[in-house]
Scaffold this motif. Structure first.
Motif, PDB file in Angstrom:
ATOM      1  N   UNK A  26      20.986  42.374  11.528  1.00  0.00           N
ATOM      2  CA  UNK A  26      19.528  42.234  11.606  1.00  0.00           C
ATOM      3  C   UNK A  26      19.091  41.896  13.028  1.00  0.00           C
ATOM      4  N   UNK A  27      17.858  42.268  13.345  1.00  0.00           N
ATOM      5  CA  UNK A  27      17.191  41.862  14.587  1.00  0.00           C
ATOM      6  C   UNK A  27      15.826  41.293  14.216  1.00  0.00           C
ATOM      7  N   UNK A  28      15.530  40.089  14.720  1.00  0.00           N
ATOM      8  CA  UNK A  28      14.250  39.456  14.435  1.00  0.00           C
ATOM      9  C   UNK A  28      13.265  39.749  15.557  1.00  0.00           C
ATOM     10  N   UNK A  29      12.063  40.177  15.180  1.00  0.00           N
ATOM     11  CA  UNK A  29      11.014  40.331  16.173  1.00  0.00           C
ATOM     12  C   UNK A  29      10.353  38.968  16.379  1.00  0.00           C
ATOM     13  N   UNK A  71       9.202  37.129  12.909  1.00  0.00           N
ATOM     14  CA  UNK A  71       9.223  37.813  11.624  1.00  0.00           C
ATOM     15  C   UNK A  71      10.595  37.579  10.998  1.00  0.00           C
ATOM     16  N   UNK A  72      10.619  37.126   9.754  1.00  0.00           N
ATOM     17  CA  UNK A  72      11.883  36.860   9.084  1.00  0.00           C
ATOM     18  C   UNK A  72      12.625  38.165   8.797  1.00  0.00           C
ATOM     19  N   UNK A  73      13.862  38.059   8.382  1.00  0.00           N
ATOM     20  CA  UNK A  73      14.694  39.239   8.114  1.00  0.00           C
ATOM     21  C   UNK A  73      13.978  40.227   7.192  1.00  0.00           C
ATOM     22  N   UNK A  74      13.948  41.477   7.616  1.00  0.00           N
ATOM     23  CA  UNK A  74      13.365  42.530   6.807  1.00  0.00           C
ATOM     24  C   UNK A  74      11.855  42.570   6.802  1.00  0.00           C
ATOM     25  N   UNK A  75      11.192  41.584   7.409  1.00  0.00           N
ATOM     26  CA  UNK A  75       9.735  41.459   7.330  1.00  0.00           C
ATOM     27  C   UNK A  75       9.076  41.835   8.649  1.00  0.00           C
ATOM     28  N   UNK A  76       7.809  42.228   8.557  1.00  0.00           N
ATOM     29  CA  UNK A  76       7.053  42.539   9.770  1.00  0.00           C
ATOM     30  C   UNK A  76       7.737  43.611  10.594  1.00  0.00           C
ATOM     31  N   UNK A  77       7.935  43.295  11.862  1.00  0.00           N
ATOM     32  CA  UNK A  77       8.571  44.253  12.769  1.00  0.00           C
ATOM     33  C   UNK A  77      10.066  44.017  12.945  1.00  0.00           C
ATOM     34  N   UNK A  81      13.846  47.270   8.705  1.00  0.00           N
ATOM     35  CA  UNK A  81      12.643  46.928   7.947  1.00  0.00           C
ATOM     36  C   UNK A  81      12.930  46.947   6.450  1.00  0.00           C
ATOM     37  N   UNK A  82      12.543  45.874   5.773  1.00  0.00           N
ATOM     38  CA  UNK A  82      12.686  45.794   4.329  1.00  0.00           C
ATOM     39  C   UNK A  82      14.099  45.617   3.827  1.00  0.00           C
ATOM     40  N   UNK A  83      15.043  45.397   4.711  1.00  0.00           N
ATOM     41  CA  UNK A  83      16.455  45.331   4.309  1.00  0.00           C
ATOM     42  C   UNK A  83      16.740  44.044   3.534  1.00  0.00           C
ATOM     43  N   UNK A  84      17.357  44.195   2.366  1.00  0.00           N
ATOM     44  CA  UNK A  84      17.712  43.043   1.523  1.00  0.00           C
ATOM     45  C   UNK A  84      19.172  42.614   1.709  1.00  0.00           C
ATOM     46  N   UNK A 226       7.081  44.547   1.389  1.00  0.00           N
ATOM     47  CA  UNK A 226       6.963  43.110   1.146  1.00  0.00           C
ATOM     48  C   UNK A 226       7.327  42.744  -0.287  1.00  0.00           C
ATOM     49  N   UNK A 227       6.816  43.506  -1.253  1.00  0.00           N
ATOM     50  CA  UNK A 227       7.072  43.162  -2.651  1.00  0.00           C
ATOM     51  C   UNK A 227       8.528  43.384  -3.030  1.00  0.00           C
ATOM     52  N   UNK A 228       9.168  44.366  -2.417  1.00  0.00           N
ATOM     53  CA  UNK A 228      10.604  44.548  -2.668  1.00  0.00           C
ATOM     54  C   UNK A 228      11.389  43.320  -2.193  1.00  0.00           C
TER      55      UNK A 228
END
Length: 318
Positions: A26-29, A71-77, A81-84, A226-228
């Motif tokens: 992951x990479x956090x923006x 932005x937390x993991x998978x969120x925002x930029x 993106x969206x990775x669980x 987001x909902x995922x």
């Protein structure tokens, strides 16, 4: 409150914007705003999965703070993106500490709303020496009863919004809604997913007192991401034991950390009863109830309460 105080603007350009590589690919923006030598403040967004917003900047007096918006993991930029995958509460807490070390802060103030308040309290309990103070807005307690209350617990009060769920086959039995929703988001096709997103958005709007409106294709795509992520977290009880937030509060209280709670007294997403239960474990915390305000962090009265609470924490900063 001094009316001559200027506050940071959501239109301001960041003093820094970068991606922070963390474990699991992951990479956090991360954006930083304000004064390079100001009081360091971490802002933890809600959701899970909502992504941070520059609108939070208007809580902070200009010239006083160095505001960090990740932005937390998978969120925002943040990427992917969206990775669980490799995306749990423990991962998010590790990321916060990785970010603090990367920025070179010995301590910082931690501000979080809703799910962000959950993370802030858990982080402060685990890293007490790194937190100079906590500001928790409308805290989410992540108990089984909190999930049940949100997903279906309010259906008698909002029949029109609930009807949108019913048309999609949502079960009305206590505790049945969330497992159904997790399964739907894992298996539904694109057309049904759009209907699920619209129903969820309408439900959130009803509980938060916001007007229901039509969504653009881009908004639907963002909400689906987001909902995922929320299904991923909520379906696993946010990867926490039922009373983990209470246990963290006890640890924070024992450490004597300064804590302020700001609670919208009309919030149906994170109701005042939750804040009251949390405060029983934080006997030295100060709580500011904001009448007539629900879950909206940017309602004028909530904005004023957040500014005042931050000023109190900053006054005690050493």
């Amino acid at each position: 409150m001094n009316q001559c105080v200027r506050y940071l603007s959501p239109a301001s350009l960041p003093i820094s914007a970068a991606w922070l590589p963390v474990a699991g690919g992951h990479r956090l923006y991360v954006e930083e705003h304000g004064e390079p030598d100001g009081i360091p403040v971490l802002v933890l967004h809600g959701g899970p999965g909502s992504g941070n917003s520059r609108a939070h900047l208007q809580f902070f007096a200009a010239g006083r703070y160095r505001v960090v918006l990740p932005d937390q993991r998978g969120a925002g930029r943040s990427e992917p993106a969206g990775c669980c995958e490799y995306n749990t509460t423990v991962d998010l807490l590790d990321d916060i500490e990785s970010l603090r070390r990367a920025l070179g802060f010995e301590r910082w103030l931690v501000v979080g709303g809703s799910w962000g308040a959950t993370l802030g309290l858990l982080y402060a309990a685990a890293h007490q020496q790194c937190v100079g103070g906590l500001l928790l807005r409308n805290p989410f307690l992540a108990r089984a009863c909190d999930f049940d209350a949100f997903f279906g617990g309010q259906k008698a009060h909002f029949p029109l919004a609930w009807h949108a769920w019913e048309k999609l086959g949502a079960p009305g039995a206590p505790g049945a809604m969330l497992p159904w929703l997790v399964e739907e988001f894992a298996t539904a096709g694109s057309v049904r997913l759009q209907s699920l997103v619209e129903a969820w958005h309408g439900w959130e709007s009803a509980l938060s007192g916001s007007p229901v409106r039509s969504l653009s294709a881009g908004e639907i795509a963002g909400l689906l991401q987001r909902y995922r992520l929320q299904c991923h977290y909520f379906g696993q009880s946010c990867f926490l034991p039922d009373n983990a937030v209470f246990s963290a509060a006890v640890s924070v209280a024992a450490a004597g950390l300064p804590v302020r709670v700001v609670q919208g007294m009309s919030d149906l997403v994170c109701p005042p009863a939750g804040a009251s239960a949390l405060l029983e474990r934080l006997p030295s915390a100060t709580c500011d109830g904001v009448p007539g305000v629900g879950h909206d962090p940017f309602a004028p009265a909530m904005q004023g309460a957040m500014r005042a609470a931050l000023a109190h924490l900053a006054a005690g900063w050493r």
